[in-house]
Design an enzyme around this catalytic site. Structure first.
Site, mmCIF file in Angstrom:
data_model
loop_
_atom_site.group_PDB
_atom_site.id
_atom_site.type_symbol
_atom_site.label_atom_id
_atom_site.label_comp_id
_atom_site.label_asym_id
_atom_site.label_seq_id
_atom_site.Cartn_x
_atom_site.Cartn_y
_atom_site.Cartn_z
ATOM 1 N N ASP A 287 3.978 -30.904 25.596
ATOM 2 C CA ASP A 287 4.538 -29.737 26.306
ATOM 3 C C ASP A 287 4.327 -29.811 27.821
ATOM 4 O O ASP A 287 5.170 -29.357 28.603
ATOM 5 C CB ASP A 287 4.022 -28.401 25.742
ATOM 6 C CG ASP A 287 2.506 -28.317 25.618
ATOM 7 O OD1 ASP A 287 1.815 -29.306 25.911
ATOM 8 O OD2 ASP A 287 2.004 -27.236 25.223
ATOM 9 N N LYS B 221 -6.084 -26.507 18.645
ATOM 10 C CA LYS B 221 -5.533 -25.154 18.522
ATOM 11 C C LYS B 221 -5.487 -24.627 17.081
ATOM 12 O O LYS B 221 -4.506 -24.006 16.669
ATOM 13 C CB LYS B 221 -4.126 -25.107 19.143
ATOM 14 C CG LYS B 221 -4.110 -25.444 20.626
ATOM 15 C CD LYS B 221 -2.731 -25.466 21.213
ATOM 16 C CE LYS B 221 -1.972 -26.717 20.877
ATOM 17 N NZ LYS B 221 -0.787 -26.940 21.720
HETATM 18 C C1 GLC Z 1 -3.861 -28.706 23.384
HETATM 19 C C2 GLC Z 1 -3.163 -30.014 22.992
HETATM 20 C C3 GLC Z 1 -2.332 -30.553 24.144
HETATM 21 C C4 GLC Z 1 -1.394 -29.485 24.651
HETATM 22 C C5 GLC Z 1 -2.166 -28.216 25.010
HETATM 23 C C6 GLC Z 1 -1.260 -27.091 25.479
HETATM 24 O O1 GLC Z 1 -4.797 -28.973 24.365
HETATM 25 O O2 GLC Z 1 -4.128 -30.965 22.588
HETATM 26 O O3 GLC Z 1 -1.602 -31.692 23.732
HETATM 27 O O4 GLC Z 1 -0.690 -29.963 25.753
HETATM 28 O O5 GLC Z 1 -2.898 -27.775 23.886
HETATM 29 O O6 GLC Z 1 -0.375 -26.683 24.485
#
Ligand code: GLC
Length: 431
Positions: free
Chosen positions: A189, A153
């Site tokens: 999350d 991200k």
């Molecule tokens: C990215 C992260 C993951 C998280 C997701 C949603 O894929 O690598 O850990 O759960 O974003 O935020």
């Protein structure tokens, strides 16, 4: 524009049931490889925690870091499946926090915790345990121990990859004079979302996020704990020319292939690349100056606005195009923009449904039981039609049995769930 071009773009983004079935099969085999430690695009991370029973009690703090907003919250668990929301504060991370020195990022966060505690009258000389929702791929070796595998991200803070993020956070708390506040649990999350929903509904066994990033977790049977799949990394999907372009120009080329086709960080950019291609080929907006050649100028929010415009003249789309620097557009051109945006987001929803179906059938191959799936994230919650496209694809896959699947929007589950997992860790009931 000739129907064939519009048709060919639509086609390249379409995902018929036959392809969905293949995705499910490939996803299952990647899940198995990941679980057994073989090379796989799915990390299948052990989290060392089981879902809560709903009987946990007490007041707990949580930190929620996973995007440009960082939250601190305190909630009270009443022990009968009820949660009392308490104090909460949101902080915005600047570009230099996200992509600067990691130590400074953790110092900033601990500074925010100090501020939160003093504003809320939380005594920092007393022992406090916090759940740390850190939404990135972390190889956990315990409930409060885990090494960051790589950033996702658009985060790139230095000195964090390969390090135990709990240690980094605890050290920053000490540097800030918060010796009595300790991270009790490290939580993804998706895991927080599952925990928050399962606290109130014991049928919940899957947590999904479709927001800036995308991922899912499930309550495992073989390994008796929640498994964080990190499905954003799944790399067995058919990609279009635009997906390839996007990947090449990203700062994590070759990684997070599914995430780049589904999540809010990328949907707008895929549409922009397809639109820019048509402009280059002189199919739309002939000879006009415009901003579509600027990377990331067309956001996923724009995509949502385009799809919400149901006016006869598509006047809402006209406003967006003006913002993109175009002096004028024909109704046909605006229709084309709508078709492209729709094709991109519908594909995202159908891919999400396919991989969710794979997770469900991994837990319960014949879909014999009821499953509550807790979903959160801006794309799922806010993008017009996304949730419905996902549900209709699930109906195509499962037919009548879809009734056994209950997708619930678990708003803010990541933070609340962080606090719940902290309660499990504090009581030693995590496993
Ligand atoms: C990215 C992260 C993951 C998280 C997701 C949603 O894929 O690598 O850990 O759960 O974003 O935020």
């Amino acid at each position: 524009m000739p129907a064939t071009i519009e048709g060919s773009i639509k086609n390249s983004f379409s995902l018929p049931l036959s392809e969905i079935k293949k995705i499910i099969k490939d996803f299952h085999s990647e899940m198995c490889r990941g679980i057994s430690g073989k090379k796989s695009s799915l990390k299948m991370i052990s989290t060392y925690v089981n879902k809560p029973t709903g009987k946990e009690r007490g007041k707990f703090l949580a930190l929620d870091l996973g995007g440009t907003n960082f939250r601190i919250l305190e909630i009270e668990l009443k022990g009968d499946g009820k949660i009392l929301p308490g104090k909460e504060k949101k902080f915005v991370l600047a570009k230099h926090h996200i992509s600067g020195e990691g130590r400074k990022l953790f110092d900033f966060i601990s500074g925010c915790i100090k501020k939160f505690c003093s504003e809320q009258g939380i005594k920092t000389y007393e022992q406090r345990k916090i759940g740390f929702t850190f939404s990135f791929p972390v190889r956990q070796t315990g409930i409060a121990k885990g090494v960051l595998l790589h950033w996702t991200k658009d985060f790139s803070a230095s000195g964090v990859v390969g390090q135990d993020v709990v240690r980094l956070m605890n050290e920053a708390l000490i540097r800030n004079g918060l010796r009595n506040i300790k991270i009790a649990a490290l939580v993804n999350d998706t895991v927080g979302t599952l925990a928050a929903a399962a606290y109130q509904d014991q049928d919940c066994d899957v947590g999904v996020i479709i927001g800036t990033g995308t991922n899912a977790c499930y309550q495992g049977k073989v390994k008796r704990m929640i498994i964080n799949i990190e499905w954003g990394g799944f790399n067995k999907l058919r990609r279009t020319y635009y997906d390839e372009l996007l990947d090449k120009s990203s700062n994590n080329s070759g990684q997070q292939m599914l995430e780049k086709m589904v999540s809010g960080m990328y949907l707008g950019e895929i549409a922009r690349l397809a639109i820019q291609d048509l402009i280059k080929k002189q199919r739309i907006f002939k000879g006009q100056r415009n901003g579509f050649n600027l990377a990331k100028s067309f956001k996923s929010e724009h995509l949502s606005e385009v799809e919400t415009d149901n006016s006869v003249n598509l006047s809402g789309i006209n406003i967006i195009l003006k913002k993109m620097g175009l002096k004028s557009s024909t109704l046909q051109e605006r229709k084309t923009i709508k078709v492209i945006c729709h094709a991109v987001s519908e594909r995202g929803a159908r891919i999400s449904a396919a991989v969710l179906a794979a997770v469900i059938t991994k837990i319960d191959p014949a879909l014999c039981r009821r499953h509550t799936v807790a979903v959160d994230g801006s794309v799922y919650a806010k993008h017009p039609g996304f949730a419905n496209h996902m549900k209709s694809a699930l109906r195509e896959i499962f037919g009548k049995r879809t009734g056994r699947l209950n997708l619930v929007l678990a708003k803010d589950g990541s933070g609340i769930g962080g606090a719940i997992i902290a309660s499990l860790a504090a009581s030693g009931n995590n496993q």
